[in-house]
Design a protein around this motif. Structure first.
Motif: not given
Length: 692
Positions: A5-29
């Motif tokens: 679960m620790d490994q899966l959770r770390r993967i989620f953290y990375e994917e969550c940050r990628e989604n946050l970047e998408i959210l911010e980038r698209e909101l700014l556009s």
């Protein structure tokens, strides 16, 4: 097979940050005053939905519940019931920041700002309570009528039937079917579930970590099909799914209504592996922060190239092994060819491995659209951001450490470089100021420019402030200083020409830290400015901190490494060109320029250099200053692997690191910037004492 679960959770953290970047980038556009782009809004919604779904999967309830409120607002926008104006976009951007702070708290078992989270939640709920316009509300109520239900889907007017068959290994992806059932229940429809046991094996054949259950779910007809499908986006590759309308005369199945408390208890069981500290990030741990896992994504072409090179290396090694058996003089040529091939393979492998660490500078540049938006709103300025060369690559470590200096320079450019709109118009400029970021390769370095078209630096004001702070002698005339010398004064500690202290930045305030951070990376910064035209800050950095092209030099019986990037040229001293200036400083006259001479032997306590005639002088440059290093002998050039001296021994002035040479001896790598800074400081002090 244990579920990590620790490994899966770390993967989620990375994917969550990628989604946050998408959210911010698209909101700014988004253009709040222009036409609505549904594709962008759908992209933002999917990013928020993925964050919410992942948070629920790993029992990160703070993230899941907060994101659910944002998702509800975005859902209204994509259905055309709500327009995302500037204030709503700002609120969603703050929401993204809040999610990121909660994510960091979960990662490090630390606390986050609950007051800020609650305040943002209240603001989002107020927006939702205000609701869309009256016409939108009537549209949203329309599905309650039978006619509206019939028009929602052309396939029929029966209830939705969802056949959900998870793959047996679904649990290994970190997904939980109970979470999906709960989200279907949250749609507000009369959700009814039938559990199918057909695939359940006998007890002796049962694997406890496998999923053998399937479900048939029935939902009211008025629910939109797209909402159902989106709930399964998170697991679409881990299940077989069928969503269809029920036939009016279809067979009736035994229906089991999902109770909320039952789901809650099931959830508690399925997520028992989640640490208590992650459920309650507010409870700080006595231990230190959890070890952060740093990772990068690598293009498959780079990995393939690395594998091919390893294959070539194995072939070469096999050839050399064969030659070593029953070796004779007749095999010397083949041995030499094999060693040459080994050298080539090793060099290519080294370059390939270093290339894996190279990332585009867009990872640093992507934060600036948001920064510019916030600053322009705060300062009442119209600012256009121009970015070029964002695909230019540099080492991951350099990229991480250059971000803060760049942020400081951009804030300075907006706050004190660009004028207010009315001032710009009065000066014949466009009311919209421009801040530009450029990145490009130059030789073995990467150059980053931060440029603005503002008022530029006031040379006379800088000169007066420098005299006032004692950085220049009272008798120093402005005409005695070049533009370069004057502008470099802004990098002095505590220097500022700002008349009003700003909470955003101050031209020169903190610039000494910017310069020091850049020099710690082996780079340098220079500034050029023109009144009423603007300023340019130009940063030059090495591509990597792991490998260095160096010139081996000898002092007494010691071998040192001088970075090739710092060397201008090497000459043999002609004694008639040497002059002694005030304070005993030796200068070498070269092409109408006086170059200070630094005797390295004396600097490192290795003896005396003696007379200068016919000795070697290596001219080096850093931060626009030139110095001649007095050497005994210049040896060959080679690439060296940099090892930290500070982490293995202690910090040594004038030395940036160490390396191991081919003969096994340790050689120190000279810190040209540090040597020059200390030397020129002593020269300045000597001159000031003489003048006094």
């Amino acid at each position: 097979m244990a579920l990590d679960m620790d490994q899966l959770r770390r993967i989620f953290y990375e994917e969550c940050r990628e989604n946050l970047e998408i959210l911010e980038r698209e909101l700014l556009s988004l253009d709040p005053d222009g036409d609505i782009d549904l594709d962008i809004i759908n992209t933002i919604f999917r990013a928020a939905h993925s964050i919410k779904g992942g948070g629920a999967t790993f029992n990160l309830n703070e993230i899941s519940q907060f994101t659910h409120v944002m998702e509800t607002l975005l859902d209204e926008a994509r259905e055309g019931k709500r327009r995302l104006d500037a204030s709503t976009i700002d609120l969603l951007l703050k929401g993204g920041d809040c999610i990121n702070s909660m994510l960091v708290a979960y990662e490090t078992n630390s606390d986050f700002d609950h007051v800020l989270r609650d305040a943002l939640t209240d603001e989002l709920n107020k927006l939702l309570q205000n609701g869309p316009s009256a016409s939108a509300e009537s549209e949203s109520a329309a599905p309650e009528s039978e006619d509206s239900v019939a028009s929602l889907d052309s396939d029929g007017d029966g209830d939705w039937v969802v056949l959900f068959k998870p793959h047996k290994d679904m649990f290994f992806t970190g997904n939980d079917p109970v979470r999906i059932l709960r989200e279907l229940f949250d749609l507000g429809a009369h959700c009814q579930v039938e559990c199918l046991y057909d695939a359940l094996p006998t007890f002796s054949e049962l694997e406890p970590e496998m999923c053998y259950l399937n479900w048939r779910i029935t939902l009211d007809a008025h629910v939109e099909k797209v909402l159902i499908e989106e709930i399964f986006e998170w697991v679409e590759e881990d299940c077989d799914l069928d969503v269809s309308r029920a036939e009016k005369e279809g067979a009736q199945s035994q229906e089991v209504e999902i109770a909320d408390d039952t789901l809650s208890s099931t959830k508690a069981t399925s997520t028992a592996s989640q640490p208590a500290a992650a459920n309650k990030p507010a409870a700080k741990q006595a231990a230190t922060k959890a070890d952060a896992v740093s990772s990068i994504r690598v293009e498959i072409d780079k990995v393939d190239n690395l594998i091919n090179l390893v294959g070539e290396l194995v072939i070469t090694q096999s050839m050399l092994t064969e030659l070593s058996q029953n070796f004779s003089e007749s095999k010397i040529e083949r041995l030499q060819a094999g060693l040459d091939q080994l050298l080539q393979n090793t060099k290519e492998l080294q370059e390939s491995v270093l290339n894996i660490r190279m990332l585009p500078i867009s990872f640093a540049f992507n934060r600036f659209p948001r920064l510019i938006r916030d600053l322009s709103s705060q300062l009442g300025k119209n600012v256009e951001l121009v970015i070029e060369g964002e695909q230019t690559e540099l080492d991951k470590t350099v990229l991480e450490r250059i971000t803060d200096p760049l942020v400081h320079l951009v804030r300075n450019a907006v706050d004190h470089g660009l004028e207010l709109p009315e001032t710009r118009v009065a000066n014949g400029k466009s009311e919209t100021g421009k801040v530009s970021l450029y990145a490009y390769h130059q030789g073995g370095s990467i150059v980053i420019e931060v440029k603005d078209d503002g008022a530029g630096l006031n040379k006379e004001r800088v000169w007066k402030k420098a005299i006032e702070k004692g950085l220049l002698h009272q008798d120093t005339s402005l005409d005695d200083l070049s533009n370069h010398q004057v502008y470099n004064l802004i990098f002095a500690p505590g220097f500022s020409t700002a008349e009003i202290v700003s909470d955003v930045s101050g031209r020169g305030v903190g610039m000494d830290v910017v310069k020091r951070n850049i020099e710690d990376l082996g780079g340098h910064i220079e500034v050029d400015s023109e009144p009423n035209v603007g300023s340019v800050f130009r940063i030059s950095l090495p591509l990597t901190l792991a490998i260095l092209d160096g010139q081996l030099v000898k002092l007494a019986d010691q071998v040192f490494v001088v970075p090739l990037i710092s060397i201008i040229e090497s000459i043999q001293i002609e004694s008639e060109r040497v002059k002694v200036a005030t304070g005993g400083v030796e200068l070498y006259r070269l092409r109408d320029e006086n170059i200070p001479i630094l005797r390295l032997k004396e600097e490192f306590g290795l003896g005396e250099s003696g007379t200068l005639d016919k000795q070697l002088l290596c001219l080096v440059e850093a931060s626009g200053n030139r110095v001649g290093l007095l050497l005994d002998e210049m040896l060959g050039q080679q690439q060296v692997v940099i090892k930290s001296l500070e982490s293995n021994y202690t910090r040594v002035n004038g030395v940036s690191g160490a390396t191991i040479l081919g003969d096994g001896s340790v050689s120190l790598i000279l810190d040209i910037q540090g040597l020059m800074t200390g030397f020129l400081s002593r020269v300045a002090d000597s001159n000031s004492h003489v003048a006094a």
